[in-house]
Design a protein around this motif. Structure first.
Motif, PDB file in Angstrom:
ATOM      1  N   GLU A  24       0.878  -6.751  -1.146  1.00 21.74           N
ATOM      2  CA  GLU A  24      -0.063  -6.255  -2.078  1.00 21.74           C
ATOM      3  C   GLU A  24       0.528  -4.686  -1.630  1.00 21.74           C
ATOM      4  OE1 GLU A  24      -3.025  -7.714  -1.575  1.00 21.74           O
ATOM      5  OE2 GLU A  24      -1.956  -9.269  -1.547  1.00 21.74           O
ATOM      6  N   PRO A  25       0.059  -4.497  -3.268  1.00 16.05           N
ATOM      7  CA  PRO A  25       0.254  -2.595  -3.405  1.00 16.05           C
ATOM      8  C   PRO A  25      -0.723  -1.901  -2.532  1.00 16.05           C
ATOM      9  CG  PRO A  25      -0.888  -4.527  -5.158  1.00 16.05           C
ATOM     10  CD  PRO A  25      -0.417  -4.956  -4.273  1.00 16.05           C
ATOM     11  N   GLN A  26      -0.133  -1.536  -1.408  1.00 13.50           N
ATOM     12  CA  GLN A  26      -0.662   0.002  -0.520  1.00 13.50           C
ATOM     13  C   GLN A  26      -1.188  -0.895   0.524  1.00 13.50           C
ATOM     14  OE1 GLN A  26       0.430   3.748  -1.843  1.00 13.50           O
ATOM     15  NE2 GLN A  26       0.893   1.957  -3.057  1.00 13.50           N
ATOM     16  N   GLY A  27      -0.155  -2.180   0.678  1.00 12.92           N
ATOM     17  CA  GLY A  27      -1.231  -2.747   2.114  1.00 12.92           C
ATOM     18  C   GLY A  27      -0.360  -3.913   3.014  1.00 12.92           C
ATOM     19  N   PRO A  28      -0.619  -4.564   3.437  1.00 15.49           N
ATOM     20  CA  PRO A  28       0.185  -5.246   3.610  1.00 15.49           C
ATOM     21  C   PRO A  28       0.976  -6.250   3.553  1.00 15.49           C
ATOM     22  CG  PRO A  28      -2.084  -6.064   4.046  1.00 15.49           C
ATOM     23  CD  PRO A  28      -1.874  -4.681   3.466  1.00 15.49           C
ATOM     24  N   VAL A  29       1.713  -7.037   4.002  1.00 17.72           N
ATOM     25  CA  VAL A  29       2.578  -8.463   3.886  1.00 17.72           C
ATOM     26  C   VAL A  29       1.801  -9.563   4.592  1.00 17.72           C
ATOM     27  CG1 VAL A  29       4.450  -9.479   3.500  1.00 17.72           C
ATOM     28  CG2 VAL A  29       4.915  -7.048   3.398  1.00 17.72           C
ATOM     29  N   CYS A  55       1.818  -5.441   8.996  1.00 19.10           N
ATOM     30  CA  CYS A  55       2.201  -3.559   8.506  1.00 19.10           C
ATOM     31  C   CYS A  55       3.074  -3.414   8.408  1.00 19.10           C
ATOM     32  CB  CYS A  55       1.674  -3.164   9.978  1.00 19.10           C
ATOM     33  SG  CYS A  55       1.766  -1.766   9.556  1.00 19.10           S
ATOM     34  N   THR A  56       3.121  -2.417   7.130  1.00 18.73           N
ATOM     35  CA  THR A  56       4.052  -2.033   6.516  1.00 18.73           C
ATOM     36  C   THR A  56       4.331  -0.422   6.631  1.00 18.73           C
ATOM     37  OG1 THR A  56       3.703  -2.293   3.804  1.00 18.73           O
ATOM     38  CG2 THR A  56       4.354  -3.786   4.729  1.00 18.73           C
ATOM     39  N   CYS A  57       3.303   0.557   6.757  1.00 22.76           N
ATOM     40  CA  CYS A  57       3.160   1.488   6.563  1.00 22.76           C
ATOM     41  C   CYS A  57       3.261   1.863   8.560  1.00 22.76           C
ATOM     42  CB  CYS A  57       1.981   1.984   6.458  1.00 22.76           C
ATOM     43  SG  CYS A  57      -0.305   1.776   7.563  1.00 22.76           S
ATOM     44  N   ARG A  58       3.255   1.192   8.967  1.00 19.07           N
ATOM     45  CA  ARG A  58       4.179   1.173  10.661  1.00 19.07           C
ATOM     46  C   ARG A  58       2.530   2.905  11.140  1.00 19.07           C
ATOM     47  NH1 ARG A  58       8.781   0.336  13.388  1.00 19.07           N
ATOM     48  NH2 ARG A  58       9.943  -0.409  11.689  1.00 19.07           N
ATOM     49  N   ARG A  59       1.137   2.520  10.354  1.00 17.99           N
ATOM     50  CA  ARG A  59       0.422   3.498  11.550  1.00 17.99           C
ATOM     51  C   ARG A  59      -0.634   2.317  12.431  1.00 17.99           C
ATOM     52  NH1 ARG A  59      -2.330   5.561   6.212  1.00 17.99           N
ATOM     53  NH2 ARG A  59       0.290   5.799   5.147  1.00 17.99           N
ATOM     54  N   SER A  60      -0.616   1.035  11.957  1.00 16.41           N
ATOM     55  CA  SER A  60      -1.047   0.225  12.720  1.00 16.41           C
ATOM     56  C   SER A  60      -1.352   0.374  14.570  1.00 16.41           C
ATOM     57  CB  SER A  60      -0.936  -1.529  12.217  1.00 16.41           C
ATOM     58  OG  SER A  60      -1.213  -2.417  13.735  1.00 16.41           O
ATOM     59  N   ARG A  61      -2.314  -0.034  15.342  1.00 13.97           N
ATOM     60  CA  ARG A  61      -2.113   0.024  16.525  1.00 13.97           C
ATOM     61  C   ARG A  61      -1.680  -0.616  17.229  1.00 13.97           C
ATOM     62  NH1 ARG A  61      -7.605   3.674  16.598  1.00 13.97           N
ATOM     63  NH2 ARG A  61      -6.822   5.880  16.158  1.00 13.97           N
ATOM     64  N   THR A  62      -1.677  -1.852  16.056  1.00 17.13           N
ATOM     65  CA  THR A  62      -1.362  -3.860  16.615  1.00 17.13           C
ATOM     66  C   THR A  62      -0.030  -4.196  16.098  1.00 17.13           C
ATOM     67  OG1 THR A  62      -3.154  -4.416  15.101  1.00 17.13           O
ATOM     68  CG2 THR A  62      -4.068  -3.822  17.541  1.00 17.13           C
ATOM     69  N   TYR A  63       0.693  -2.744  15.919  1.00 19.75           N
ATOM     70  CA  TYR A  63       2.058  -2.906  15.298  1.00 19.75           C
ATOM     71  C   TYR A  63       2.623  -4.817  16.088  1.00 19.75           C
ATOM     72  CZ  TYR A  63       6.471  -2.458  12.822  1.00 19.75           C
ATOM     73  OH  TYR A  63       7.267  -2.757  11.882  1.00 19.75           O
ATOM     74  N   HIS A  70      -4.122   1.731   6.439  1.00 22.14           N
ATOM     75  CA  HIS A  70      -3.358   1.833   5.710  1.00 22.14           C
ATOM     76  C   HIS A  70      -4.464   2.137   4.702  1.00 22.14           C
ATOM     77  CE1 HIS A  70      -3.924  -2.392   4.953  1.00 22.14           C
ATOM     78  NE2 HIS A  70      -4.381  -1.371   3.938  1.00 22.14           N
ATOM     79  N   ARG A  71      -5.863   2.631   4.977  1.00 21.57           N
ATOM     80  CA  ARG A  71      -6.919   2.872   3.881  1.00 21.57           C
ATOM     81  C   ARG A  71      -6.946   4.432   4.540  1.00 21.57           C
ATOM     82  NH1 ARG A  71     -10.143  -2.470   4.628  1.00 21.57           N
ATOM     83  NH2 ARG A  71      -9.071  -4.299   4.132  1.00 21.57           N
ATOM     84  N   ARG A  72      -7.059   4.429   5.806  1.00 20.55           N
ATOM     85  CA  ARG A  72      -6.907   6.231   5.641  1.00 20.55           C
ATOM     86  C   ARG A  72      -6.383   7.143   4.777  1.00 20.55           C
ATOM     87  NH1 ARG A  72      -5.708   5.143  11.639  1.00 20.55           N
ATOM     88  NH2 ARG A  72      -6.796   3.927  12.466  1.00 20.55           N
TER      89      ARG A  72
END
Length: 86
Positions: A24-29, A55-63, A70-72
Protein backbone atom coordinates in the motif's frame (compact mmCIF):
# COMPACT_ATOMS: atom_id res chain seq x y z
CA UNK A 1 27.30 -18.26 -5.32
CA UNK A 2 23.92 -19.25 -3.79
CA UNK A 3 23.05 -22.90 -3.78
CA UNK A 4 19.70 -24.38 -4.70
CA UNK A 5 17.17 -24.48 -1.83
CA UNK A 6 16.77 -27.73 0.04
CA UNK A 7 13.30 -29.07 -0.95
CA UNK A 8 12.93 -30.73 2.45
CA UNK A 9 13.38 -27.39 4.22
CA UNK A 10 11.75 -25.10 1.65
CA UNK A 11 9.25 -27.03 -0.46
CA UNK A 12 8.20 -25.28 -3.64
CA UNK A 13 4.60 -24.15 -3.21
CA UNK A 14 1.90 -25.08 -5.68
CA UNK A 15 -0.28 -22.35 -7.20
CA UNK A 16 -2.92 -22.89 -4.50
CA UNK A 17 -0.32 -22.40 -1.73
CA UNK A 18 1.04 -19.02 -2.84
CA UNK A 19 0.27 -16.19 -0.47
CA UNK A 20 -0.72 -12.78 -1.76
CA UNK A 21 1.20 -9.67 -0.68
CA UNK A 22 -0.10 -6.16 -1.39
CA UNK A 23 2.03 -3.06 -0.98
CA UNK A 24 0.00 0.00 0.00
CA UNK A 25 1.45 3.41 -0.90
CA UNK A 26 2.30 5.32 2.29
CA UNK A 27 0.99 2.38 4.31
CA UNK A 28 1.57 -1.19 5.41
CA UNK A 29 2.28 -4.35 3.47
CA UNK A 30 -0.83 -6.54 3.46
CA UNK A 31 -0.18 -10.28 3.60
CA UNK A 32 -2.73 -13.06 3.36
CA UNK A 33 -2.31 -15.14 6.50
CA UNK A 34 -1.65 -17.06 8.55
CA UNK A 35 1.92 -15.75 8.72
CA UNK A 36 5.15 -16.01 10.68
CA UNK A 37 7.43 -12.98 10.68
CA UNK A 38 11.06 -13.38 11.71
CA UNK A 39 12.31 -10.15 13.31
CA UNK A 40 15.83 -8.68 13.29
CA UNK A 41 16.65 -10.25 16.66
CA UNK A 42 15.49 -13.71 15.54
CA UNK A 43 12.19 -13.75 17.43
CA UNK A 44 9.17 -15.00 15.52
CA UNK A 45 5.82 -13.18 15.51
CA UNK A 46 2.86 -15.31 14.44
CA UNK A 47 -0.66 -14.44 13.35
CA UNK A 48 -3.49 -16.80 12.42
CA UNK A 49 -5.61 -14.01 10.90
CA UNK A 50 -6.72 -14.28 7.26
CA UNK A 51 -5.03 -10.94 6.45
CA UNK A 52 -2.33 -9.09 8.34
CA UNK A 53 -0.86 -5.61 7.90
CA UNK A 54 2.90 -5.45 8.36
CA UNK A 55 4.30 -2.12 9.47
CA UNK A 56 6.81 -0.50 7.13
CA UNK A 57 7.20 2.86 8.91
CA UNK A 58 8.42 1.34 12.21
CA UNK A 59 6.21 3.75 14.21
CA UNK A 60 3.79 1.03 15.28
CA UNK A 61 3.49 0.25 18.98
CA UNK A 62 2.58 -3.31 17.99
CA UNK A 63 5.50 -3.82 15.57
CA UNK A 64 5.71 -5.83 13.28
CA UNK A 65 1.93 -5.42 13.00
CA UNK A 66 0.60 -2.11 11.70
CA UNK A 67 -1.46 0.01 14.12
CA UNK A 68 -2.03 2.83 11.57
CA UNK A 69 0.63 5.07 13.15
CA UNK A 70 1.66 6.01 9.61
CA UNK A 71 -1.56 8.01 9.33
CA UNK A 72 -0.42 10.58 11.88
CA UNK A 73 0.67 13.72 10.12
CA UNK A 74 3.27 16.22 11.08
CA UNK A 75 2.59 19.91 10.66
CA UNK A 76 4.76 21.41 7.98
CA UNK A 77 3.71 25.01 8.59
CA UNK A 78 2.73 26.94 11.68
CA UNK A 79 -1.01 27.23 12.34
CA UNK A 80 -2.77 30.33 10.99
CA UNK A 81 -2.80 33.31 13.30
CA UNK A 82 -6.52 34.03 13.11
CA UNK A 83 -6.69 34.61 16.82
CA UNK A 84 -5.02 37.66 18.20
CA UNK A 85 -4.47 38.05 21.93
CA UNK A 86 -6.71 40.64 23.47
Amino acid sequence: MPSAPDPARCPVPTAAEFCRVSVEPQGPVLVEGPVEVVLDDGTVARSDRFMVALCTCRRSRTYPWCDTSHRRRERTASPPEDRKPE
